[in-house]
Design an enzyme around this catalytic site. Structure first.
Site, PDB file in Angstrom:
ATOM      1  CG  HIS A 253      -2.723  -1.511   3.339  1.00 42.30           C
ATOM      2  ND1 HIS A 253      -2.689  -1.761   1.975  1.00 42.30           N
ATOM      3  CD2 HIS A 253      -3.814  -0.746   3.541  1.00 42.30           C
ATOM      4  CE1 HIS A 253      -3.713  -1.162   1.395  1.00 42.30           C
ATOM      5  NE2 HIS A 253      -4.406  -0.536   2.318  1.00 42.30           N
ATOM      6  CG  HIS A 360      -8.200  -3.878   1.149  1.00 43.16           C
ATOM      7  ND1 HIS A 360      -8.042  -3.263  -0.059  1.00 43.16           N
ATOM      8  CD2 HIS A 360      -7.688  -3.010   2.073  1.00 43.16           C
ATOM      9  CE1 HIS A 360      -7.474  -2.076   0.115  1.00 43.16           C
ATOM     10  NE2 HIS A 360      -7.237  -1.911   1.403  1.00 43.16           N
ATOM     11  CG  HIS A 438      -8.118   1.109   7.464  1.00 43.43           C
ATOM     12  ND1 HIS A 438      -9.362   1.164   6.868  1.00 43.43           N
ATOM     13  CD2 HIS A 438      -7.229   1.004   6.452  1.00 43.43           C
ATOM     14  CE1 HIS A 438      -9.226   1.114   5.546  1.00 43.43           C
ATOM     15  NE2 HIS A 438      -7.945   1.020   5.275  1.00 43.43           N
TER      16      HIS A 438
END
Length: 571
Positions: A253, A360, A438
């Site tokens: 990521h 996450h 995100h």
């Protein structure tokens, strides 16, 4: 590759004395395509042992709508590459390239014909190999020279053995092939990474999806891949490629450069001892700061900073989410919750507790004003954390936070600073939290931009229609503990713009736009190929300056992020 004489088009400020060599009197050396074996649409025109300087390159556009790329080349780049770096060749095409440079006080102009090979991609499990098609829908005047790097993910390459961690669990099995390419505003491919040079599912240091691409202040590219992180230039020359430090594992990521020349990486740990004594690999819940030399300077363990047992949002992910056993009531104390877990399995699966994917983290930003981090934890919210490991604020629904963190949740307010009315999680004046978001990055204008994916909005169960995503801008008053929503885009586009995962929004000061990539439209309907939508929207408005639609051409292809590439910094 041949030199030829043509009437030159000189860069502004060129010397009056100009020499245009004929093919028989060319002054430079060989043309080497793909000089570092990683970026096939690049080349170096060797200097032939001559001391050239002040070089300029033009790669002419192909066809009526073709985009001509032009850039200056520093003397440092000439020395580094042993000649003139050429970027932006069209694949499977004889490219027309003009270079100018100074030699012995004269300005020299040369024209080359440079063939670059067709795009070569690995065949993935679907037995197909094709870059997505970039369709230009709108490109406003002033944006024609834009270059965009796309970072997409595919499936596994057939024949690669699955590399698994041992019984400790972990995320090493999350192994996808990356498609990483640069397109111009006409949608044409002008650069790509030969992924088979750096990806190998059979090697610990070769597996993993390439993610987190950023262009650094010196014009280079950084990214991470599984157990490694890397820095290369746009010609494919490696500056460094390193294994993660042994205490940590499983990059994905995000990697970010800080103003101090350090790098922030999102990782897990290779060996973590929980309060109950169990040893696990933690999942996407640590941030490390490393120096340019690769030394670990600091790390943030979110298991200690946040609450790994806040699972309210995990319920929106469906039956795959592991929660505490039925009938077990969550406690405020982490150690007490660990005793209640029973035999829930560890590994890279959504679930509460260290050793599962409870956080996450998918984005990191650095706030130089107070030496703090801002993290986007998809399963929790957006959180600001100081170097002292203390939470400064939380941008997320108040539901489910333990007592020690409840006071850190920001209060939504209007433009006058008055608290907004709320009923059943719905706020007045259109305010909303971000859901499974995100990116959460500072804009440089005193605000925070977030891509609000919208999956599980207001804790609603997953549904296949009637959804929307947003690019959203918030103004946070840290002293008062309040948040004001000042702008949003995308809500009105509904399902046609809805990306339940991935995506990015970033303010671009060079054009005063919000750059947005809604990267996974159609992801929840796997029988269809996904489409991604790239927009640049004039700041503070709904006025679209750029729209490119990126159509996947093989099953399993999904966009992660995109970014603007600044060619002026690259060479």
């Amino acid at each position: 590759m041949n030199a030829k004489t043509e009437t030159p088009e000189l860069p502004e400020g060129a010397c009056i004395t100009v020499r245009v060599p004929t093919p028989d009197t060319r002054l430079l050396g060989d043309v080497v395509v793909n000089p570092y074996q990683l970026a096939p649409l690049t080349a170096v025109i060797r200097d032939g042992g001559r001391a050239i300087s002040a070089a300029h390159v033009r790669v002419l556009g192909r066809g009526e709508r073709g985009v001509t790329l032009a850039y200056e080349v520093s003397d440092s780049a000439l020395w580094t590459h042993g000649g003139i770096p050429v970027f932006g060749l069209y694949p499977d095409h004889v490219n027309q390239v003009e270079v100018t440079y100074k030699l012995d006080g004269e300005r020299i102009v040369e024209h080359y014909q440079v063939y670059a090979p067709a795009v070569r991609l690995p065949v993935v499990a679907s037995q197909t190999a094709a870059l997505p098609e970039v369709e230009p829908v709108k490109v406003a005047p002033g944006f024609e020279q834009r270059l965009y790097l796309f970072n997409h993910l595919l499936g596994e390459i057939p024949g690669g053995r699955a590399f698994k961690w041992n019984a400790l669990g972990g995320a090493a099995e999350w192994d996808q092939v990356g498609n990483n390419w640069i397109a111009d505003s006409n949608g044409d491919v002008r650069w790509y990474l030969d992924i088979e040079r750096i990806h190998d599912s059979n090697r610990r240091d070769g597996l993993g999806g390439t993610m987190g691409f950023q262009q650094t202040r010196d014009g280079k590219l950084i990214w991470g891949q599984g157990q490694t992180y890397s820095k290369y230039d746009l010609l494919g020359r490696r500056i460094w490629q390193r294994n993660l430090p042994d205490k940590f594992a499983d990059f994905s990521h995000e990697i970010r450069e800080t103003p101090h020349g350090t790098y922030l990486l999102r990782v897990g740990t290779s060996d973590y001892r929980r309060p109950d004594g169990k040893r696990v690999r933690s999942i996407r819940d640590h941030i490390i700061e490393v120096s340019e030399a690769g030394d670990v300077l600091e790390f943030w363990d979110l298991n200690q900073i946040l609450d790994p047992y806040r699972g309210e949002l995990l319920e929106t992910l469906g039956k795959a989410a592991l929660q505490l056993p039925a009938g077990v009531e969550k406690q405020d104390d982490t150690a007490a919750n660990e005793l209640l877990e029973g035999d829930l399995p560890f590994g890279d699966t959504p679930g509460v507790g260290t050793g599962r994917n409870w956080a996450h983290v998918n984005a990191i930003d650095y706030d130089p004003s107070d030496d703090s981090l801002i993290i986007s934890a998809r399963h929790q919210g957006v959180v600001k954390i100081g170097r002292d490991k203390q939470v400064k604020w939380i941008l997320a629904s108040p539901k489910g936070w333990p007592e020690r963190l409840r006071a850190k949740v920001l209060t939504p307010v209007d433009a006058q600073g008055q608290a907004l009315a709320e009923q059943d999680g719905v706020y007045a004046e259109g305010f909303d939290w971000s859901w499974t978001q995100h990116t959460a990055w500072l804009s440089g204008r005193g605000t925070l931009t977030v891509f609000d994916n919208g999956w599980g909005r207001n804790f609603a169960p997953t549904r296949l229609a009637g959804n929307y995503s947003r690019a959203v801008e918030y103004r946070i008053d840290e002293a008062r503990g309040t948040v004001e929503q000042v702008w949003e885009y995308g809500k009105e586009r509904g399902d046609a713009w809805y990306s339940p995962i991935t995506s990015v929004v970033e303010y671009r000061a060079d054009r005063d736009t919000q750059f947005i990539y809604s990267a996974s439209v159609g992801y929840l309907t796997p029988e269809k190929l996904t489409t991604s939508v790239l927009n640049e929207v004039k700041y503070g408005t709904q006025e679209v300056q750029v729209e490119l639609r990126v159509h996947s051409r093989q099953p399993g292809s999904v966009g992660y992020r995109a970014l603007v590439i600044d060619l002026d910094r690259a060479f």
